[in-house]
Design a protein around this motif. Structure first.
Motif, PDB file in Angstrom:
ATOM      1  N   HIS A  88       0.863  -1.180   0.000  1.00 14.96           N
ATOM      2  CA  HIS A  88       0.000   0.000   0.000  1.00 14.96           C
ATOM      3  C   HIS A  88       0.899   1.230   0.000  1.00 14.96           C
ATOM      4  O   HIS A  88       2.090   1.127   0.309  1.00 14.96           O
ATOM      5  CB  HIS A  88      -0.875   0.024   1.253  1.00 14.96           C
ATOM      6  N   PHE A  89       0.306   2.377  -0.287  1.00 16.02           N
ATOM      7  CA  PHE A  89       1.077   3.617  -0.153  1.00 16.02           C
ATOM      8  C   PHE A  89       0.214   4.599   0.638  1.00 16.02           C
ATOM      9  O   PHE A  89      -0.604   5.331   0.088  1.00 16.02           O
ATOM     10  CB  PHE A  89       1.441   4.182  -1.542  1.00 16.02           C
ATOM     11  N   ILE A  90       0.375   4.553   1.950  1.00 19.71           N
ATOM     12  CA  ILE A  90      -0.496   5.361   2.815  1.00 19.71           C
ATOM     13  C   ILE A  90       0.245   6.577   3.368  1.00 19.71           C
ATOM     14  O   ILE A  90      -0.246   7.693   3.286  1.00 19.71           O
ATOM     15  CB  ILE A  90      -1.060   4.513   3.988  1.00 19.71           C
ATOM     16  N   ASP A  91       1.435   6.365   3.945  1.00 22.32           N
ATOM     17  CA  ASP A  91       2.188   7.492   4.503  1.00 22.32           C
ATOM     18  C   ASP A  91       3.685   7.281   4.326  1.00 22.32           C
ATOM     19  O   ASP A  91       4.167   6.144   4.419  1.00 22.32           O
ATOM     20  CB  ASP A  91       1.875   7.658   6.003  1.00 22.32           C
ATOM     21  N   ILE A  92       4.413   8.366   4.140  1.00 23.26           N
ATOM     22  CA  ILE A  92       5.854   8.273   3.891  1.00 23.26           C
ATOM     23  C   ILE A  92       6.575   7.660   5.094  1.00 23.26           C
ATOM     24  O   ILE A  92       7.556   6.935   4.928  1.00 23.26           O
ATOM     25  CB  ILE A  92       6.414   9.669   3.533  1.00 23.26           C
ATOM     26  N   ASN A  93       6.059   7.929   6.299  1.00 19.57           N
ATOM     27  CA  ASN A  93       6.770   7.395   7.475  1.00 19.57           C
ATOM     28  C   ASN A  93       6.560   5.886   7.687  1.00 19.57           C
ATOM     29  O   ASN A  93       7.095   5.312   8.615  1.00 19.57           O
ATOM     30  CB  ASN A  93       6.417   8.181   8.751  1.00 19.57           C
ATOM     31  N   ASN A  94       5.799   5.254   6.783  1.00 20.56           N
ATOM     32  CA  ASN A  94       5.692   3.785   6.845  1.00 20.56           C
ATOM     33  C   ASN A  94       6.856   3.119   6.118  1.00 20.56           C
ATOM     34  O   ASN A  94       6.986   1.905   6.128  1.00 20.56           O
ATOM     35  CB  ASN A  94       4.408   3.278   6.145  1.00 20.56           C
ATOM     36  N   PHE A  95       7.677   3.940   5.444  1.00 21.64           N
ATOM     37  CA  PHE A  95       8.697   3.378   4.553  1.00 21.64           C
ATOM     38  C   PHE A  95      10.114   3.611   5.063  1.00 21.64           C
ATOM     39  O   PHE A  95      10.383   4.573   5.767  1.00 21.64           O
ATOM     40  CB  PHE A  95       8.576   4.017   3.154  1.00 21.64           C
ATOM     41  N   LYS A  96      10.996   2.723   4.625  1.00 23.42           N
ATOM     42  CA  LYS A  96      12.422   2.915   4.882  1.00 23.42           C
ATOM     43  C   LYS A  96      12.983   3.819   3.781  1.00 23.42           C
ATOM     44  O   LYS A  96      12.424   3.870   2.687  1.00 23.42           O
ATOM     45  CB  LYS A  96      13.143   1.566   4.816  1.00 23.42           C
ATOM     46  N   LYS A  97      14.118   4.435   4.075  1.00 23.52           N
ATOM     47  CA  LYS A  97      14.724   5.345   3.096  1.00 23.52           C
ATOM     48  C   LYS A  97      14.963   4.642   1.752  1.00 23.52           C
ATOM     49  O   LYS A  97      14.695   5.196   0.693  1.00 23.52           O
ATOM     50  CB  LYS A  97      16.037   5.915   3.661  1.00 23.52           C
ATOM     51  N   LYS A  98      15.429   3.399   1.853  1.00 26.07           N
ATOM     52  CA  LYS A  98      15.748   2.654   0.631  1.00 26.07           C
ATOM     53  C   LYS A  98      14.513   2.533  -0.292  1.00 26.07           C
ATOM     54  O   LYS A  98      14.624   2.637  -1.513  1.00 26.07           O
ATOM     55  CB  LYS A  98      16.248   1.259   1.047  1.00 26.07           C
ATOM     56  N   GLU A  99      13.356   2.298   0.315  1.00 21.39           N
ATOM     57  CA  GLU A  99      12.138   2.125  -0.496  1.00 21.39           C
ATOM     58  C   GLU A  99      11.733   3.449  -1.157  1.00 21.39           C
ATOM     59  O   GLU A  99      11.334   3.475  -2.326  1.00 21.39           O
ATOM     60  CB  GLU A  99      10.998   1.609   0.384  1.00 21.39           C
ATOM     61  N   ILE A 100      11.831   4.545  -0.389  1.00 26.62           N
ATOM     62  CA  ILE A 100      11.484   5.858  -0.971  1.00 26.62           C
ATOM     63  C   ILE A 100      12.507   6.211  -2.056  1.00 26.62           C
ATOM     64  O   ILE A 100      12.142   6.704  -3.130  1.00 26.62           O
ATOM     65  CB  ILE A 100      11.413   6.958   0.123  1.00 26.62           C
ATOM     66  N   ASP A 101      13.788   5.923  -1.790  1.00 28.03           N
ATOM     67  CA  ASP A 101      14.830   6.153  -2.811  1.00 28.03           C
ATOM     68  C   ASP A 101      14.460   5.434  -4.105  1.00 28.03           C
ATOM     69  O   ASP A 101      14.614   5.976  -5.197  1.00 28.03           O
ATOM     70  CB  ASP A 101      16.186   5.580  -2.343  1.00 28.03           C
ATOM     71  N   GLU A 102      13.986   4.197  -3.959  1.00 29.17           N
ATOM     72  CA  GLU A 102      13.653   3.396  -5.152  1.00 29.17           C
ATOM     73  C   GLU A 102      12.485   4.008  -5.939  1.00 29.17           C
ATOM     74  O   GLU A 102      12.506   4.035  -7.164  1.00 29.17           O
ATOM     75  CB  GLU A 102      13.312   1.959  -4.739  1.00 29.17           C
ATOM     76  N   ILE A 103      11.482   4.488  -5.203  1.00 30.88           N
ATOM     77  CA  ILE A 103      10.323   5.099  -5.886  1.00 30.88           C
ATOM     78  C   ILE A 103      10.771   6.369  -6.629  1.00 30.88           C
ATOM     79  O   ILE A 103      10.425   6.591  -7.787  1.00 30.88           O
ATOM     80  CB  ILE A 103       9.173   5.389  -4.882  1.00 30.88           C
ATOM     81  N   ILE A 104      11.590   7.192  -5.961  1.00 24.10           N
ATOM     82  CA  ILE A 104      12.069   8.443  -6.583  1.00 24.10           C
ATOM     83  C   ILE A 104      12.925   8.105  -7.814  1.00 24.10           C
ATOM     84  O   ILE A 104      12.790   8.729  -8.875  1.00 24.10           O
ATOM     85  CB  ILE A 104      12.917   9.273  -5.578  1.00 24.10           C
TER      86      ILE A 104
END
Ligand code: CP
Ligand code: NVA
Length: 297
Positions: free
Chosen positions: A3-19
């Motif tokens: 799911h994609f509910i809130d940024i604070n549910n994710f690790k940096k690596k996962e957000i890096d990958e999406i970006i």
């Protein structure tokens, strides 16, 4: 299920990958034109939307997928005809993921825990994570490196700011939150939970924006809120003078829609340092990356 509910549910690596995926899609869209082939996205808007509606809809079609706009009342997602879980159970027989914009953050958090269908938060009263990831992409395009960035949020304490704070907690850039004290006092406890020394509060706009690289704002009254709080924002308009306290190359950001003459003057909104249309455009690449992320098995 993702799911994609809130940024604070994710690790940096996962957000890096999406970006990083969003950057690749922007650079070479053709390569991704079948990434969501045979997949269908449902869109449920319980509040108005221009950018989120268009960026998800056009973005999904450019990935080879299809989109269905589902009117909340028409499909009975309002908890009157049947339970929202039951609606999602049925939706899951036909479609592959759903984006929801509502005024009930808890509802989408709870529904995501049921793992019936991947859910994307398209804005709630609590947060707007898709917006902030798109804005981060715009920041990275303008400054190349986030590490020395000094960002200012000036205006209301709202959903967009909350997602920006979630992002700051991951990337640790400097973030000055400039909000009238009468508003901030209601959120102080929540704000202090962050305990990040690069996250600071100011109630004096000229002090808070000093030497910053970016001034970001949003409407003073969000959808579904009462107008009565506008009286607190007398000195909180982003105008030419406020921009002059920031660094020379500082950019102006706004998620839009904007109320000209309220949180920002037309001179700044339409000025050479404004990147608001880049922000709107980047929403699409981020939505596409989020769609590929949640649909990946
Ligand atoms: N910025 C944003 O989410 O715009 P819409 O409300 O028009 O979707
Ligand atoms: N804070 C605003 C954002 C709109 C995109 C609202 O919730 O209305």
């Amino acid at each position: 299920m993702k799911h994609f509910i809130d940024i604070n549910n994710f690790k940096k690596k996962e957000i890096d990958e999406i970006i990083s995926l969003a950057k690749k899609i922007k650079k070479n869209p053709k390569k991704y034109s079948s990434s969501c082939k045979d997949k269908t996205l449902g869109l449920i808007f319980e509040k108005q939307s221009l950018r989120t509606r268009l960026s998800f809809s056009v973005g999904m079609q450019k990935l080879g997928g299809s989109v269905l706009e589902l009117q909340s009342k028409d499909i009975g997602f309002d908890n009157k005809r049947e339970k929202p879980e039951d609606v999602l159970n049925v939706l899951s027989q036909y479609i592959d993921c759903v984006m929801i914009r509502n005024n009930n953050h808890k509802q989408i958090v709870n529904l995501s825990k049921e793992n019936i269908l991947p859910i994307i938060n398209g804005l709630t009263e609590f947060s707007h994570p898709c917006q902030i990831l798109g804005d981060f992409l715009t920041l990275l395009e303008n400054f190349k490196n986030y590490k020395n960035l000094s960002i200012v949020w000036m205006g209301d304490y709202n959903n967009v700011l909350r997602s920006l704070i979630h992002l700051q907690n991951i990337y640790n850039f400097k973030l000055n939150v400039v909000v009238p004290n009468q508003i901030f006092k209601n959120y102080k406890n929540e704000f202090l939970k962050s305990k990040n020394k690069n996250l600071k509060y100011f109630d004096n706009p000229s002090e808070g924006v000093k030497n910053s690289n970016c001034i970001m704002t949003d409407v003073w009254v969000s959808m579904g809120e009462k107008n009565s709080k506008t009286k607190y924002f007398k000195n909180f308009t982003v105008n030419k003078k406020i921009m002059s306290y920031a660094s020379n190359n500082a950019i102006f950001m706004h998620c839009l829609p904007a109320k000209r003459g309220k949180e920002v003057t037309s001179e700044v909104l339409d000025g050479k340092n404004s990147v608001v249309l880049e922000q709107a455009k980047n929403r699409m690449y981020i939505q596409q990356a989020i769609l590929i992320y949640v649909l990946k098995k």
